[in-house]
Scaffold this motif. Sequence first.
Motif, PDB file in Angstrom:
ATOM      1  N   ALA A 105       0.827  -0.822  -0.189  1.00 24.39           N
ATOM      2  CA  ALA A 105       0.000   0.233   0.508  1.00 24.39           C
ATOM      3  C   ALA A 105       0.464   0.996   0.539  1.00 24.39           C
ATOM      4  O   ALA A 105      -0.244   2.074  -0.783  1.00 24.39           O
ATOM      5  N   LEU A 106       1.689   1.550   0.955  1.00 28.50           N
ATOM      6  CA  LEU A 106       2.792   2.831   0.907  1.00 28.50           C
ATOM      7  C   LEU A 106       4.102   2.748  -0.280  1.00 28.50           C
ATOM      8  O   LEU A 106       4.800   2.854  -0.495  1.00 28.50           O
ATOM      9  N   GLY A 107       4.245   1.527  -1.147  1.00 31.76           N
ATOM     10  CA  GLY A 107       5.173   1.271  -2.093  1.00 31.76           C
ATOM     11  C   GLY A 107       6.685   1.213  -1.626  1.00 31.76           C
ATOM     12  O   GLY A 107       7.246   1.314  -1.933  1.00 31.76           O
ATOM     13  N   LYS A 108       6.129   0.363  -0.432  1.00 24.78           N
ATOM     14  CA  LYS A 108       7.586  -0.411   0.470  1.00 24.78           C
ATOM     15  C   LYS A 108       8.303  -1.551   0.302  1.00 24.78           C
ATOM     16  O   LYS A 108       8.799  -2.347   1.539  1.00 24.78           O
ATOM     17  N   ARG A 116      -3.032  -2.702  -7.475  1.00 23.04           N
ATOM     18  CA  ARG A 116      -2.953  -2.004  -8.737  1.00 23.04           C
ATOM     19  C   ARG A 116      -3.220  -1.629  -9.721  1.00 23.04           C
ATOM     20  O   ARG A 116      -2.872  -1.029 -10.676  1.00 23.04           O
ATOM     21  N   ASP A 117      -3.258  -2.955 -10.069  1.00 22.97           N
ATOM     22  CA  ASP A 117      -3.520  -3.632 -12.077  1.00 22.97           C
ATOM     23  C   ASP A 117      -3.991  -4.956 -11.396  1.00 22.97           C
ATOM     24  O   ASP A 117      -3.677  -5.985 -10.612  1.00 22.97           O
ATOM     25  N   VAL A 118      -4.685  -5.215 -13.238  1.00 24.75           N
ATOM     26  CA  VAL A 118      -5.560  -5.845 -12.814  1.00 24.75           C
ATOM     27  C   VAL A 118      -4.536  -7.313 -12.716  1.00 24.75           C
ATOM     28  O   VAL A 118      -5.728  -8.304 -12.024  1.00 24.75           O
ATOM     29  N   ALA A 119      -3.346  -7.557 -12.619  1.00 21.89           N
ATOM     30  CA  ALA A 119      -2.376  -8.711 -12.306  1.00 21.89           C
ATOM     31  C   ALA A 119      -2.874  -9.170 -10.878  1.00 21.89           C
ATOM     32  O   ALA A 119      -2.324 -10.331 -10.661  1.00 21.89           O
ATOM     33  N   ARG A 120      -2.583  -8.265 -10.214  1.00 19.93           N
ATOM     34  CA  ARG A 120      -1.933  -8.154  -8.886  1.00 19.93           C
ATOM     35  C   ARG A 120      -4.217  -8.516  -8.544  1.00 19.93           C
ATOM     36  O   ARG A 120      -4.121  -9.805  -7.479  1.00 19.93           O
ATOM     37  N   VAL A 164      -9.824  -2.682  -3.480  1.00 16.07           N
ATOM     38  CA  VAL A 164      -8.689  -1.299  -4.064  1.00 16.07           C
ATOM     39  C   VAL A 164      -9.152  -0.211  -3.782  1.00 16.07           C
ATOM     40  O   VAL A 164     -10.559   0.008  -3.259  1.00 16.07           O
ATOM     41  N   GLY A 165      -8.032   0.727  -3.736  1.00 13.71           N
ATOM     42  CA  GLY A 165      -8.446   2.191  -2.476  1.00 13.71           C
ATOM     43  C   GLY A 165      -8.262   2.884  -3.855  1.00 13.71           C
ATOM     44  O   GLY A 165      -8.736   3.448  -5.274  1.00 13.71           O
ATOM     45  N   THR A 166      -7.006   3.427  -3.542  1.00 13.35           N
ATOM     46  CA  THR A 166      -6.392   4.925  -4.404  1.00 13.35           C
ATOM     47  C   THR A 166      -6.785   4.677  -5.910  1.00 13.35           C
ATOM     48  O   THR A 166      -7.093   5.940  -6.377  1.00 13.35           O
ATOM     49  N   ARG A 167      -6.347   3.524  -6.583  1.00 13.99           N
ATOM     50  CA  ARG A 167      -6.032   3.255  -8.150  1.00 13.99           C
ATOM     51  C   ARG A 167      -7.526   4.038  -8.413  1.00 13.99           C
ATOM     52  O   ARG A 167      -7.590   4.231  -9.602  1.00 13.99           O
ATOM     53  N   ALA A 168      -8.176   3.076  -8.320  1.00  9.49           N
ATOM     54  CA  ALA A 168      -9.793   3.028  -7.749  1.00  9.49           C
ATOM     55  C   ALA A 168     -10.709   4.569  -7.982  1.00  9.49           C
ATOM     56  O   ALA A 168     -12.000   5.055  -8.931  1.00  9.49           O
ATOM     57  N   ILE A 169     -10.337   4.826  -7.263  1.00  7.59           N
ATOM     58  CA  ILE A 169     -11.476   6.147  -7.508  1.00  7.59           C
ATOM     59  C   ILE A 169      -9.665   7.395  -8.335  1.00  7.59           C
ATOM     60  O   ILE A 169     -10.766   8.118  -9.257  1.00  7.59           O
ATOM     61  N   GLU A 170      -9.001   6.797  -8.684  1.00  9.79           N
ATOM     62  CA  GLU A 170      -8.216   8.015  -9.041  1.00  9.79           C
ATOM     63  C   GLU A 170      -8.545   7.599 -11.002  1.00  9.79           C
ATOM     64  O   GLU A 170      -8.202   8.336 -12.154  1.00  9.79           O
ATOM     65  N   LEU A 227     -11.379   5.135 -12.782  1.00 18.46           N
ATOM     66  CA  LEU A 227     -13.067   5.052 -12.747  1.00 18.46           C
ATOM     67  C   LEU A 227     -12.548   3.953 -14.314  1.00 18.46           C
ATOM     68  O   LEU A 227     -13.580   3.189 -14.022  1.00 18.46           O
ATOM     69  N   ALA A 228     -11.759   4.091 -15.166  1.00 16.36           N
ATOM     70  CA  ALA A 228     -11.487   3.007 -16.401  1.00 16.36           C
ATOM     71  C   ALA A 228     -11.219   1.786 -15.895  1.00 16.36           C
ATOM     72  O   ALA A 228     -11.458   0.530 -16.260  1.00 16.36           O
ATOM     73  N   TRP A 229     -10.286   2.125 -15.022  1.00 20.20           N
ATOM     74  CA  TRP A 229      -9.701   0.573 -15.250  1.00 20.20           C
ATOM     75  C   TRP A 229     -10.602   0.096 -13.499  1.00 20.20           C
ATOM     76  O   TRP A 229     -10.638  -1.209 -13.410  1.00 20.20           O
ATOM     77  N   LEU A 230     -11.359   1.083 -12.851  1.00 20.11           N
ATOM     78  CA  LEU A 230     -11.975  -0.098 -11.642  1.00 20.11           C
ATOM     79  C   LEU A 230     -13.405  -0.533 -12.474  1.00 20.11           C
ATOM     80  O   LEU A 230     -14.142  -1.476 -12.244  1.00 20.11           O
ATOM     81  N   ARG A 231     -14.035  -0.137 -13.675  1.00 19.47           N
ATOM     82  CA  ARG A 231     -14.634  -0.566 -14.896  1.00 19.47           C
ATOM     83  C   ARG A 231     -14.607  -2.102 -15.139  1.00 19.47           C
ATOM     84  O   ARG A 231     -14.848  -2.254 -14.620  1.00 19.47           O
ATOM     85  N   GLU A 232     -13.293  -1.306 -15.507  1.00 24.02           N
ATOM     86  CA  GLU A 232     -12.437  -2.943 -16.185  1.00 24.02           C
ATOM     87  C   GLU A 232     -12.184  -3.838 -15.329  1.00 24.02           C
ATOM     88  O   GLU A 232     -12.744  -5.878 -14.878  1.00 24.02           O
ATOM     89  N   VAL A 233     -12.231  -3.874 -14.137  1.00 23.42           N
ATOM     90  CA  VAL A 233     -11.463  -4.942 -12.670  1.00 23.42           C
ATOM     91  C   VAL A 233     -13.225  -5.311 -12.765  1.00 23.42           C
ATOM     92  O   VAL A 233     -13.132  -6.427 -12.345  1.00 23.42           O
ATOM     93  N   ALA A 234     -14.116  -4.240 -12.148  1.00 22.11           N
ATOM     94  CA  ALA A 234     -15.357  -4.870 -11.873  1.00 22.11           C
ATOM     95  C   ALA A 234     -16.128  -5.507 -13.284  1.00 22.11           C
ATOM     96  O   ALA A 234     -17.002  -6.833 -12.718  1.00 22.11           O
ATOM     97  N   GLU A 235     -15.603  -5.825 -14.028  1.00 17.85           N
ATOM     98  CA  GLU A 235     -16.409  -5.904 -15.120  1.00 17.85           C
ATOM     99  C   GLU A 235     -16.107  -7.487 -15.742  1.00 17.85           C
ATOM    100  O   GLU A 235     -16.479  -8.819 -15.548  1.00 17.85           O
ATOM    101  N   ARG A 236     -14.132  -7.918 -15.706  1.00 20.02           N
ATOM    102  CA  ARG A 236     -13.772  -8.998 -15.435  1.00 20.02           C
ATOM    103  C   ARG A 236     -13.836  -9.603 -14.532  1.00 20.02           C
ATOM    104  O   ARG A 236     -13.764 -11.368 -14.488  1.00 20.02           O
ATOM    105  N   PHE A 237     -14.119  -8.927 -13.315  1.00 18.40           N
ATOM    106  CA  PHE A 237     -14.169  -9.898 -12.193  1.00 18.40           C
ATOM    107  C   PHE A 237     -15.238  -9.835 -10.809  1.00 18.40           C
ATOM    108  O   PHE A 237     -15.224  -9.571  -9.912  1.00 18.40           O
ATOM    109  N   PRO A 238     -16.340 -10.073 -11.661  1.00 20.57           N
ATOM    110  CA  PRO A 238     -18.064  -9.855 -10.658  1.00 20.57           C
ATOM    111  C   PRO A 238     -18.075 -10.257  -9.807  1.00 20.57           C
ATOM    112  O   PRO A 238     -18.380  -9.436  -8.371  1.00 20.57           O
TER     113      PRO A 238
END
Length: 121
Positions: A55-58, A84-88, A102-108, A110-121
């Motif tokens: 989460a903190l990139g550490k 932060r990515d589909v592979a994870r 999912v957190g930060t990327r989902a807010i920043e 929305l196209a990625w969030l839509r892709e993840v939600a459709e691919r992994f309902p």
Amino acid sequence: MIAIPAIDLREGACVQLVGGSYDAERVRVEDPLDALKQWLALGFRTFHVVDLDAALGKGSNAEVVSRLVSHAPGLTFTVGGGVRDVARVEAVLVGGASAVVVGTRAIEDLAWLREVAERFP
């Protein structure tokens, strides 16, 4: 009310941070599987696992997450922290988690969030 224990991972250990501060640990259990077993002994069967390092990139606790999620059949896990990515997302679900948080990327992104939600309902 439903109580769901959180297993927060930092540097391979289960930790409790004071006020969420990465530099202020209150509790540290070196083997997170020991923490899981303590929760299991209390009757819990649903858990929330957070990879604080990711989460903190550490760094990453992906191997520890896999070990926890695959520990015993019939347990329910949600996993978050640095997703932060589909592979994870896919790796966490294939590894046995019931859901991915999912957190930060989902807010920043929305196209990625839509892709993840459709691919992994």
